[in-house]
Design a protein around this motif. Structure first.
Motif, PDB file in Angstrom:
ATOM      1  N   ARG A  67      13.250 -23.347  -5.917  1.00 53.15           N
ATOM      2  CA  ARG A  67      12.526 -22.997  -4.690  1.00 53.15           C
ATOM      3  C   ARG A  67      13.004 -21.644  -4.170  1.00 53.15           C
ATOM      4  N   SER A  68      12.204 -21.042  -3.351  1.00 54.06           N
ATOM      5  CA  SER A  68      12.544 -19.760  -2.739  1.00 54.06           C
ATOM      6  C   SER A  68      13.112 -20.052  -1.347  1.00 54.06           C
ATOM      7  N   VAL A  69      14.450 -19.890  -1.220  1.00 57.30           N
ATOM      8  CA  VAL A  69      15.126 -20.343  -0.005  1.00 57.30           C
ATOM      9  C   VAL A  69      15.646 -19.161   0.809  1.00 57.30           C
ATOM     10  N   VAL A  70      15.347 -19.165   2.118  1.00 57.76           N
ATOM     11  CA  VAL A  70      15.930 -18.213   3.064  1.00 57.76           C
ATOM     12  C   VAL A  70      16.881 -19.000   3.964  1.00 57.76           C
ATOM     13  N   LEU A  71      18.142 -18.583   4.015  1.00 58.88           N
ATOM     14  CA  LEU A  71      19.123 -19.214   4.904  1.00 58.88           C
ATOM     15  C   LEU A  71      19.344 -18.325   6.126  1.00 58.88           C
ATOM     16  N   VAL A  72      19.506 -18.949   7.294  1.00 58.68           N
ATOM     17  CA  VAL A  72      19.761 -18.209   8.534  1.00 58.68           C
ATOM     18  C   VAL A  72      21.009 -18.768   9.190  1.00 58.68           C
ATOM     19  N   SER A  73      21.995 -17.900   9.471  1.00 55.96           N
ATOM     20  CA  SER A  73      23.200 -18.378  10.136  1.00 55.96           C
ATOM     21  C   SER A  73      23.680 -17.371  11.175  1.00 55.96           C
ATOM     22  N   GLY A  74      24.563 -17.837  12.053  1.00 53.79           N
ATOM     23  CA  GLY A  74      25.078 -17.012  13.141  1.00 53.79           C
ATOM     24  C   GLY A  74      25.384 -17.922  14.317  1.00 53.79           C
ATOM     25  N   THR A  75      26.138 -17.415  15.285  1.00 54.02           N
ATOM     26  CA  THR A  75      26.500 -18.251  16.421  1.00 54.02           C
ATOM     27  C   THR A  75      25.300 -18.501  17.323  1.00 54.02           C
ATOM     28  N   ASN A  76      24.514 -17.467  17.570  1.00 55.28           N
ATOM     29  CA  ASN A  76      23.373 -17.604  18.476  1.00 55.28           C
ATOM     30  C   ASN A  76      22.085 -17.144  17.812  1.00 55.28           C
ATOM     31  N   GLY A  77      21.002 -17.874  18.119  1.00 54.37           N
ATOM     32  CA  GLY A  77      19.670 -17.446  17.684  1.00 54.37           C
ATOM     33  C   GLY A  77      19.229 -18.015  16.354  1.00 54.37           C
ATOM     34  N   LYS A  78      20.062 -18.880  15.722  1.00 51.96           N
ATOM     35  CA  LYS A  78      19.670 -19.304  14.373  1.00 51.96           C
ATOM     36  C   LYS A  78      18.492 -20.269  14.378  1.00 51.96           C
ATOM     37  N   THR A  79      18.390 -21.135  15.383  1.00 57.47           N
ATOM     38  CA  THR A  79      17.241 -22.048  15.429  1.00 57.47           C
ATOM     39  C   THR A  79      15.952 -21.251  15.617  1.00 57.47           C
ATOM     40  N   THR A  80      15.976 -20.315  16.559  1.00 55.29           N
ATOM     41  CA  THR A  80      14.773 -19.507  16.823  1.00 55.29           C
ATOM     42  C   THR A  80      14.427 -18.645  15.613  1.00 55.29           C
ATOM     43  N   THR A  81      15.428 -18.005  15.015  1.00 55.66           N
ATOM     44  CA  THR A  81      15.151 -17.113  13.886  1.00 55.66           C
ATOM     45  C   THR A  81      14.617 -17.894  12.689  1.00 55.66           C
ATOM     46  N   THR A  82      15.171 -19.080  12.444  1.00 60.95           N
ATOM     47  CA  THR A  82      14.662 -19.917  11.348  1.00 60.95           C
ATOM     48  C   THR A  82      13.204 -20.289  11.606  1.00 60.95           C
ATOM     49  N   ALA A  83      12.887 -20.632  12.853  1.00 62.12           N
ATOM     50  CA  ALA A  83      11.495 -20.974  13.196  1.00 62.12           C
ATOM     51  C   ALA A  83      10.588 -19.758  12.995  1.00 62.12           C
TER      52      ALA A  83
ATOM     53  N   LEU B 110      14.910 -31.207   2.372  1.00 68.22           N
ATOM     54  CA  LEU B 110      14.416 -30.848   1.033  1.00 68.22           C
ATOM     55  C   LEU B 110      13.819 -32.048   0.308  1.00 68.22           C
ATOM     56  N   ALA B 111      14.349 -33.236   0.592  1.00 65.43           N
ATOM     57  CA  ALA B 111      13.824 -34.428  -0.078  1.00 65.43           C
ATOM     58  C   ALA B 111      12.466 -34.838   0.492  1.00 65.43           C
ATOM     59  N   ALA B 112      12.159 -34.326   1.690  1.00 69.31           N
ATOM     60  CA  ALA B 112      10.953 -34.787   2.381  1.00 69.31           C
ATOM     61  C   ALA B 112       9.678 -34.145   1.839  1.00 69.31           C
ATOM     62  N   ALA B 113       9.779 -32.995   1.163  1.00 70.34           N
ATOM     63  CA  ALA B 113       8.564 -32.328   0.685  1.00 70.34           C
ATOM     64  C   ALA B 113       8.889 -31.429  -0.496  1.00 70.34           C
ATOM     65  N   HIS B 114       7.854 -31.057  -1.234  1.00 68.89           N
ATOM     66  CA  HIS B 114       8.048 -30.265  -2.447  1.00 68.89           C
ATOM     67  C   HIS B 114       7.736 -28.791  -2.242  1.00 68.89           C
ATOM     68  N   SER B 115       7.629 -28.337  -1.002  1.00 69.53           N
ATOM     69  CA  SER B 115       7.253 -26.945  -0.726  1.00 69.53           C
ATOM     70  C   SER B 115       8.112 -25.972  -1.526  1.00 69.53           C
ATOM     71  N   GLU B 116       7.470 -24.920  -2.016  1.00 71.10           N
ATOM     72  CA  GLU B 116       8.216 -23.918  -2.773  1.00 71.10           C
ATOM     73  C   GLU B 116       9.016 -23.010  -1.833  1.00 71.10           C
ATOM     74  N   HIS B 117       8.471 -22.791  -0.642  1.00 74.57           N
ATOM     75  CA  HIS B 117       9.119 -21.882   0.316  1.00 74.57           C
ATOM     76  C   HIS B 117       9.944 -22.678   1.325  1.00 74.57           C
ATOM     77  N   VAL B 118      11.195 -22.270   1.507  1.00 74.49           N
ATOM     78  CA  VAL B 118      12.125 -23.042   2.340  1.00 74.49           C
ATOM     79  C   VAL B 118      12.885 -22.111   3.278  1.00 74.49           C
ATOM     80  N   ALA B 119      12.898 -22.443   4.566  1.00 73.22           N
ATOM     81  CA  ALA B 119      13.694 -21.697   5.560  1.00 73.22           C
ATOM     82  C   ALA B 119      14.670 -22.676   6.198  1.00 73.22           C
ATOM     83  N   LEU B 120      15.972 -22.438   5.997  1.00 66.64           N
ATOM     84  CA  LEU B 120      16.973 -23.383   6.505  1.00 66.64           C
ATOM     85  C   LEU B 120      17.923 -22.708   7.485  1.00 66.64           C
ATOM     86  N   GLU B 121      18.097 -23.357   8.643  1.00 65.97           N
ATOM     87  CA  GLU B 121      19.154 -22.969   9.575  1.00 65.97           C
ATOM     88  C   GLU B 121      20.460 -23.568   9.067  1.00 65.97           C
ATOM     89  N   VAL B 122      21.538 -22.768   9.068  1.00 66.28           N
ATOM     90  CA  VAL B 122      22.811 -23.244   8.530  1.00 66.28           C
ATOM     91  C   VAL B 122      23.932 -23.037   9.550  1.00 66.28           C
TER      92      VAL B 122
END
Ligand SMILES: [Zn+2]
Length: 406
Positions: free
Chosen positions: A56-72, A99-111
Motif C-alpha cells: 500500500r501507499s502509506v503516508v505517516l504523520v507525526s508531531g506533538t501538535n496538529g497530527k490529527t488535523t494534518t492526517t485528516a 488497516l484490517a478494516a479495508a483494502h484501500s491502496e492509499h493510507v494516511a496514518l497519524e502516529v
C-alpha cells in the motif's frame, strides 16, 4: 528486489480475531473497538502491521501538535478511497485495526511521536511528515530531545521514502537532516521554547528574522521545497489556499499535507480544493450549541497548542472560555500552565472552567489577565456572538458531549 510474502496462516488468524473482537466490542457499545482488536491481533501475530501495510501507499504523520488535523487533511486532500485511523488510535494497535478494516491502496496514518520509529520500520511508508516536537503536558524537554534522537536514527537508513519536515523546528530538522530524501517546509511555527539550545552541540541557538543557526554550523536548512510566507508555494507552484479551518497553524498543517501529497502524485490544485472544504476534525473547530449559546470548540493539550490557538483569536478583546482538567489523559500535574504565555490574553476576559479552574485562575492572576472563576455553569453569561472555548483533552470531551452541533 525484495521478496513480498503474503499473509501467513498466523496473520490470517490474527486478522480474523481482530475483526471478531472489533465486532463484539462495537455490538457491546464499548467504543469502536479498534484498540482491543488491534492489540489481540498483534499478540497473535507481532508482524501484523508490516503484513497489512505491504503493497500500500502509506503516508505517516507525526508531531506533538496538529497530527490529527494534518492526517485528516492528507486523507481528504488525496481524494478517492483513502484509509485512515480517524478515531485517533495512533499507536500500532490502532494502525492494524484500521488497516484490517479495508483494502484501500492509499493510507494516511497519524502516529504517536514515541511509536514513530517502530511504525516506520514496519510499514515502510512512502512519505513521513514531521510537524513539530515540543513538551507535552509536563516539562519533558529532555524527553523531547531523546525523541528527536530516536526519530533521527529511524530515518537514517530509510529508503524509498520522502521525509516532509518543518524547517522552523530545530528538533525536527535535527531528526530529518540525515535522511536521504527530505522536502523542507518553511511554515509558521510560533513555539520554539523547546529548541532554544542546539540539538547537536547544546549551545544557544540564534533566531534572527526568519532564520536560525548555531555557531557549530547547525542551521535552518535550504533549499526549501515549500514556503508559506506571503502565500503558499510548493516547488515553484503557487497554490491558492482558503481554508475554513482557523489559524496560521492550520495553514502550516495544510501546507505540509500538500507537500506530502505531491510526493504520491496528487494534483495539488485539486487537493487544495478538497482541503478548503474541511471545517472540522474530530469535533475540533466546530461551532456547537449549548444552553442557547454558540461555542466554537478548540482543543489544546500543551503550551505549544495553546499558543497556536491564541494566535488565531479575533483581535477584538472578546471573552474567552478556557476549561482545564488534570485527569490521567490530560497529565495529572497542571504545572504546564506556567509554560503557556497567557500574557497574550491581556485585554480579554477569561472564564475559568473545568476541574482545575483555580490553577488556571492563579496562572492568569500572575499573567495580569482579567478572569472569572465559574463554579456553576448556570452562571456563565448569555452571549450575543459565538465564544471561543479552549479546552484540554478530557475537558474538551465533556464539552463535546454537553453541546450539540449548530
Ligand atoms: Zn550547535
Amino acid at each position: 528486489m525484495r521478496m513480498t510474502k503474503g499473509p501467513t496462516a498466523r496473520d490470517r488468524v490474527a486478522i480474523s480475531a481482530l475483526r471478531g473482537l472489533n465486532w463484539v466490542s462495537r455490538a457491546a457499545k464499548r467504543g469502536e473497538g479498534t484498540v482491543i482488536g488491534g492489540r489481540a491481533g498483534l499478540v497473535i501475530s507481532p508482524n501484523l502491521l508490516a503484513t497489512l501495510a505491504k503493497g500500500r501507499s502509506v503516508v505517516l504523520v507525526s508531531g506533538t501538535n496538529g497530527k490529527t488535523t494534518t492526517t485528516a487533511l492528507v486523507a481528504t486532500g488525496w481524494g478517492g478511497d483513502v484509509l485512515t485511523n480517524a478515531t485517533g488510535s495512533n499507536m500500532p494497535a490502532g494502525h492494524v485495526a484500521a488497516l484490517a478494516a479495508a483494502h484501500s491502496e492509499h493510507v494516511a496514518l497519524e502516529v504517536d511521536e514515541s511509536w514513530l520509529p517502530e511504525v516506520i520500520a514496519k510499514v515502510q511508508p512512502r512519505v513521513v511528515v514531521l510537524l513539530n516536537l515540543s513538551r507535552d503536558q509536563l516539562d519533558r524537554a529532555s524527553e523531547v530531545r531523546q525523541l528527536a534522537e530516536r526519530w533521527r536514527n529511524a530515518l537514517i537508513d530509510i529508503r524509498d521514502c520522502v521525509v516532509v519536515a518543518n524547517t522552523n523546528d530545530p528538533l525536527v530538522v535535527y531528526a530529518a537532516l540525515e535522511a536521504t530524501n527530505v522536502r523542507w517546509c518553511d511554515v509558521p511555527t510560533p513555539w520554539q521554547s523547546d529548541a532554544r539550545s542546539c540539538p547537536r552541540c547544546t549551545l544557544a541557538l540564534e533566531h534572527v528574522n526568519e532564520t536560525w543557526f548555531c555557531s557549530c554550523g547547525f542551521a535552518k536548512p535550504t533549499p526549501l521545497t515549500t514556503s508559506l510566507r506571503e502565500g503558499l508555494e510548493i516547488d515553484g507552484e503557487t497554490i491558492a489556499m482558503k481554508l475554513q479551518l482557523p489559524g496560521a497553524f492550520n495553514e502550516a498543517n495544510a501546507a505540509m499535507a500538500l507537500t506530502a501529497l505531491r510526493e504520491v502524485g496528487v494534483d495539488l490544485s485539486e487537493a487544495v480544493q478538497r482541503m478548503n472544504e474541511v471545517s472540522a476534525v474530530a469535533g475540533r473547530f466546530t461551532f456547537r450549541t449549548w444552553e442557547d449559546r454558540t461555542l466554537r470548540l478548540l482543543l489544546a493539550k500543551n503550551p505549544a497548542g495553546f499558543e497556536a490557538l491564541f494566535s488565531a483569536l479575533a483581535p477584538d478583546n472578546s471573552d474567552v472560555w478556557i476549561a482545564i482538567n488534570a485527569r490521567i489523559a490530560d497529565g495529572r500535574d497542571p504545572s504546564w500552565l506556567y509554560d503557556v504565555g497567557f500574557e497574550t490574553l491581556r485585554g480579554h476576559l477569561v472564564w475559568c472552567l473545568g476541574e482545575r479552574r483555580l490553577d488556571l485562575a492563579t496562572r492568569l492572576e500572575y499573567a495580569g489577565v482579567d478572569f472569572r472563576v465559574v463554579d456553576d455553569l448556570a452562571l456563565l453569561p448569555r452571549l450575543d456572538q459565538p465564544v471561543e472555548l479552549i479546552a484540554n483533552y478530557t475537558a474538551f470531551s465533556e464539552w463535546l458531549s454537553r453541546s450539540v452541533p449548530c
